[in-house]
Every structure is written in C-alpha cells, then in structure tokens.
Motif scaffolding. Structure first.
Motif, PDB file in Angstrom:
ATOM      1  N   ILE A 104      12.327 -21.714   9.610  1.00  0.00           N
ATOM      2  CA  ILE A 104      12.766 -22.652   8.572  1.00  0.00           C
ATOM      3  C   ILE A 104      12.273 -24.046   8.945  1.00  0.00           C
ATOM      4  O   ILE A 104      12.516 -24.516  10.058  1.00  0.00           O
ATOM      5  CB  ILE A 104      14.301 -22.665   8.437  1.00  0.00           C
ATOM      6  CG1 ILE A 104      14.843 -21.253   8.286  1.00  0.00           C
ATOM      7  CG2 ILE A 104      14.740 -23.631   7.352  1.00  0.00           C
ATOM      8  CD1 ILE A 104      15.137 -20.758   6.934  1.00  0.00           C
ATOM      9  N   ILE A 105      11.588 -24.681   8.009  1.00  0.00           N
ATOM     10  CA  ILE A 105      11.060 -26.027   8.230  1.00  0.00           C
ATOM     11  C   ILE A 105      11.507 -26.911   7.068  1.00  0.00           C
ATOM     12  O   ILE A 105      11.397 -26.519   5.907  1.00  0.00           O
ATOM     13  CB  ILE A 105       9.514 -26.014   8.320  1.00  0.00           C
ATOM     14  CG1 ILE A 105       9.046 -25.144   9.487  1.00  0.00           C
ATOM     15  CG2 ILE A 105       8.966 -27.439   8.453  1.00  0.00           C
ATOM     16  CD1 ILE A 105       7.541 -24.938   9.538  1.00  0.00           C
ATOM     17  N   TYR A 106      11.978 -28.100   7.412  1.00  0.00           N
ATOM     18  CA  TYR A 106      12.355 -29.092   6.401  1.00  0.00           C
ATOM     19  C   TYR A 106      11.337 -30.222   6.432  1.00  0.00           C
ATOM     20  O   TYR A 106      11.153 -30.860   7.471  1.00  0.00           O
ATOM     21  CB  TYR A 106      13.759 -29.639   6.663  1.00  0.00           C
ATOM     22  CG  TYR A 106      14.842 -28.610   6.470  1.00  0.00           C
ATOM     23  CD1 TYR A 106      15.357 -28.360   5.203  1.00  0.00           C
ATOM     24  CD2 TYR A 106      15.338 -27.889   7.550  1.00  0.00           C
ATOM     25  CE1 TYR A 106      16.355 -27.413   5.014  1.00  0.00           C
ATOM     26  CE2 TYR A 106      16.324 -26.935   7.368  1.00  0.00           C
ATOM     27  CZ  TYR A 106      16.825 -26.695   6.100  1.00  0.00           C
ATOM     28  OH  TYR A 106      17.803 -25.750   5.918  1.00  0.00           O
ATOM     29  N   ALA A 107      10.704 -30.472   5.299  1.00  0.00           N
ATOM     30  CA  ALA A 107       9.643 -31.485   5.228  1.00  0.00           C
ATOM     31  C   ALA A 107      10.154 -32.864   5.590  1.00  0.00           C
ATOM     32  O   ALA A 107       9.483 -33.604   6.306  1.00  0.00           O
ATOM     33  CB  ALA A 107       9.028 -31.513   3.832  1.00  0.00           C
TER      34      ALA A 107
ATOM     35  N   PHE B  24      11.201 -26.054   3.219  1.00  0.00           N
ATOM     36  CA  PHE B  24      12.008 -26.757   2.229  1.00  0.00           C
ATOM     37  C   PHE B  24      11.520 -28.202   2.138  1.00  0.00           C
ATOM     38  O   PHE B  24      11.383 -28.879   3.145  1.00  0.00           O
ATOM     39  CB  PHE B  24      13.491 -26.726   2.614  1.00  0.00           C
ATOM     40  CG  PHE B  24      14.114 -25.369   2.498  1.00  0.00           C
ATOM     41  CD1 PHE B  24      14.452 -24.848   1.264  1.00  0.00           C
ATOM     42  CD2 PHE B  24      14.367 -24.613   3.636  1.00  0.00           C
ATOM     43  CE1 PHE B  24      15.023 -23.589   1.147  1.00  0.00           C
ATOM     44  CE2 PHE B  24      14.945 -23.365   3.535  1.00  0.00           C
ATOM     45  CZ  PHE B  24      15.269 -22.847   2.295  1.00  0.00           C
ATOM     46  N   PHE B  25      11.307 -28.644   0.919  1.00  0.00           N
ATOM     47  CA  PHE B  25      10.807 -29.994   0.705  1.00  0.00           C
ATOM     48  C   PHE B  25      11.886 -31.051   0.841  1.00  0.00           C
ATOM     49  O   PHE B  25      11.596 -32.206   1.083  1.00  0.00           O
ATOM     50  CB  PHE B  25      10.127 -30.094  -0.668  1.00  0.00           C
ATOM     51  CG  PHE B  25       8.876 -29.269  -0.756  1.00  0.00           C
ATOM     52  CD1 PHE B  25       7.693 -29.736  -0.234  1.00  0.00           C
ATOM     53  CD2 PHE B  25       8.905 -28.001  -1.313  1.00  0.00           C
ATOM     54  CE1 PHE B  25       6.540 -28.977  -0.280  1.00  0.00           C
ATOM     55  CE2 PHE B  25       7.762 -27.235  -1.363  1.00  0.00           C
ATOM     56  CZ  PHE B  25       6.576 -27.714  -0.846  1.00  0.00           C
ATOM     57  N   ASP B  26      13.155 -30.650   0.687  1.00  0.00           N
ATOM     58  CA  ASP B  26      14.256 -31.611   0.748  1.00  0.00           C
ATOM     59  C   ASP B  26      15.466 -30.953   1.403  1.00  0.00           C
ATOM     60  O   ASP B  26      16.017 -29.986   0.868  1.00  0.00           O
ATOM     61  CB  ASP B  26      14.600 -32.078  -0.664  1.00  0.00           C
ATOM     62  CG  ASP B  26      15.638 -33.181  -0.708  1.00  0.00           C
ATOM     63  OD1 ASP B  26      16.231 -33.507   0.347  1.00  0.00           O
ATOM     64  OD2 ASP B  26      15.864 -33.723  -1.802  1.00  0.00           O
ATOM     65  N   SER B  27      15.893 -31.450   2.527  1.00  0.00           N
ATOM     66  CA  SER B  27      17.027 -30.861   3.243  1.00  0.00           C
ATOM     67  C   SER B  27      18.365 -31.171   2.571  1.00  0.00           C
ATOM     68  O   SER B  27      19.381 -30.597   2.932  1.00  0.00           O
ATOM     69  CB  SER B  27      17.045 -31.341   4.698  1.00  0.00           C
ATOM     70  OG  SER B  27      17.241 -32.736   4.749  1.00  0.00           O
TER      71      SER B  27
ATOM     72  N   ALA C  89      11.571 -24.801  -2.327  1.00  0.00           N
ATOM     73  CA  ALA C  89      11.183 -23.968  -1.185  1.00  0.00           C
ATOM     74  C   ALA C  89       9.800 -23.363  -1.398  1.00  0.00           C
ATOM     75  O   ALA C  89       9.425 -23.011  -2.507  1.00  0.00           O
ATOM     76  CB  ALA C  89      12.197 -22.859  -0.971  1.00  0.00           C
ATOM     77  N   LEU C  90       9.084 -23.255  -0.316  1.00  0.00           N
ATOM     78  CA  LEU C  90       7.789 -22.585  -0.289  1.00  0.00           C
ATOM     79  C   LEU C  90       7.894 -21.513   0.787  1.00  0.00           C
ATOM     80  O   LEU C  90       8.278 -21.809   1.923  1.00  0.00           O
ATOM     81  CB  LEU C  90       6.682 -23.588   0.049  1.00  0.00           C
ATOM     82  CG  LEU C  90       5.275 -23.065   0.174  1.00  0.00           C
ATOM     83  CD1 LEU C  90       4.781 -22.514  -1.157  1.00  0.00           C
ATOM     84  CD2 LEU C  90       4.347 -24.174   0.653  1.00  0.00           C
TER      85      LEU C  90
END
Length: 183
Positions: free
Chosen positions: A173-176, A152-155, A137-138
C-alpha cells in the motif's frame, strides 16, 4: 511575407535541433548521468528490453510460470532482474539456446510470489475493488516489489473497508501524499 518564411525556416530548424545537444537533458537528470551518456544508456535499455521480450515468452510457458515471478530492468546495474521463486529452474532456463547468449545480462533475485500467484492475487483484488469501489486508487502488479501495489492518491479518503478486505493478499500500500512529503 519574407519575415514569415524566415520564421517558419527558423522554427523548422529549431525542431530538428537534437535534444541530446541540450544541457541538462531530462533523462540525464533522471539517471544522474552526463548529457553525452544518454544515447549510450538508451541503447543499453533497448538491449535489455529486447532480452526481456525473449525471456517473457519463455517464462509464460507452463514449465516456467510457477518458478518465476516476472522481470524488470535495472538500468543502473545494466541488467535484467529475473524474480525467481524456484532457483532450481535457473539452470534449466540458462540452458535454453534462446537465453544462453544473454546470461551475463541476467540477475536472479529470490522472491516469494510467482507470476501465477501475482496474477491470481491481482484478479482477486480487482474483484474486491469492484465490490468496494475504492476512491482514488490505482491497482497494479509491480515486479520490483514482487507484489500487487495499491497506490492511493489521497490518504484522507477513507478506504479502510477495501484495505481490510484485501489484507489477506498482503498488497503493498502506497499513499502518494506521503511520498510527496518525503521528497
């Protein structure tokens, strides 16, 4: 030996070759402009950055910090967006001698979160993150969203407890990996 000298001279001359003469300059691609316009757009961005520097010093003052929610540059519209919580403060801000000359470069957006609120939310979410230790997470404040973003880099990693704990602060909230599928 002469070949080595010629190669060195050739390499040095290629390094000094202007990147703006290339076709399909990366910034031109990013901004969707012609290569010949890159320098002009960079100058416009420098100008807006300069205004942003002046403005941010003022917005951090006690009489403005709760009335504004930060700034960001919209290079496509060629203006500095000023997130505004209390629109009655706009006139007071524009009346300042440091800001008045640049008022045509400012665009005011009405938002809900002041810088004080964003700073408090960010600090609190950081403390919660220290307890839950979310993986991949960033966490950062984003002025364009006028919110705290948790990226989040990985959901597929389960961060549900952390997400539930920060829910009262309503972060974006954003999922890459979801973004990658949309592209």
């Amino acid at each position: 030996m002469r070949v080595i000298y010629l190669l060195i001279i050739l390499l040095i001359s290629l390094q000094s070759y202007s990147i703006y003469a290339q076709q399909n300059h990366p910034l031109a691609k990013l901004w969707g402009i012609n290569d010949t316009e890159v320098l002009e757009w960079l100058d416009a961005e420098k100008y807006l950055i300069m205004i942003d520097g002046i403005l941010n010093l003022i917005l951090k003052q006690d009489n403005f910090i709760s009335g504004f929610g930060g700034t960001y540059i919209d290079i496509f519209a060629n203006w500095l967006v000023v997130n505004t919580v209390d629109d009655s403060k706009i006139g007071e801000l524009l009346a300042l001698t440091q800001i008045n000359p640049y008022k045509e470069s400012l665009h005011f957006e009405i938002v809900t979160n002041s810088m004080n609120k964003l700073n408090d939310y960010f600090r609190t979410i950081k403390l919660i993150a220290d307890n839950y230790k979310p993986r991949g997470a960033l966490i950062y404040p984003d002025m364009g969203f006028n919110n705290i973003v948790i990226y989040f880099f990985d959901s597929h990693i389960n961060n549900t407890e952390f997400i539930n704990a920060v829910e009262p602060f309503n972060p974006k909230i954003i999922y890459a990996d979801n973004l990658i599928h949309k592209i």
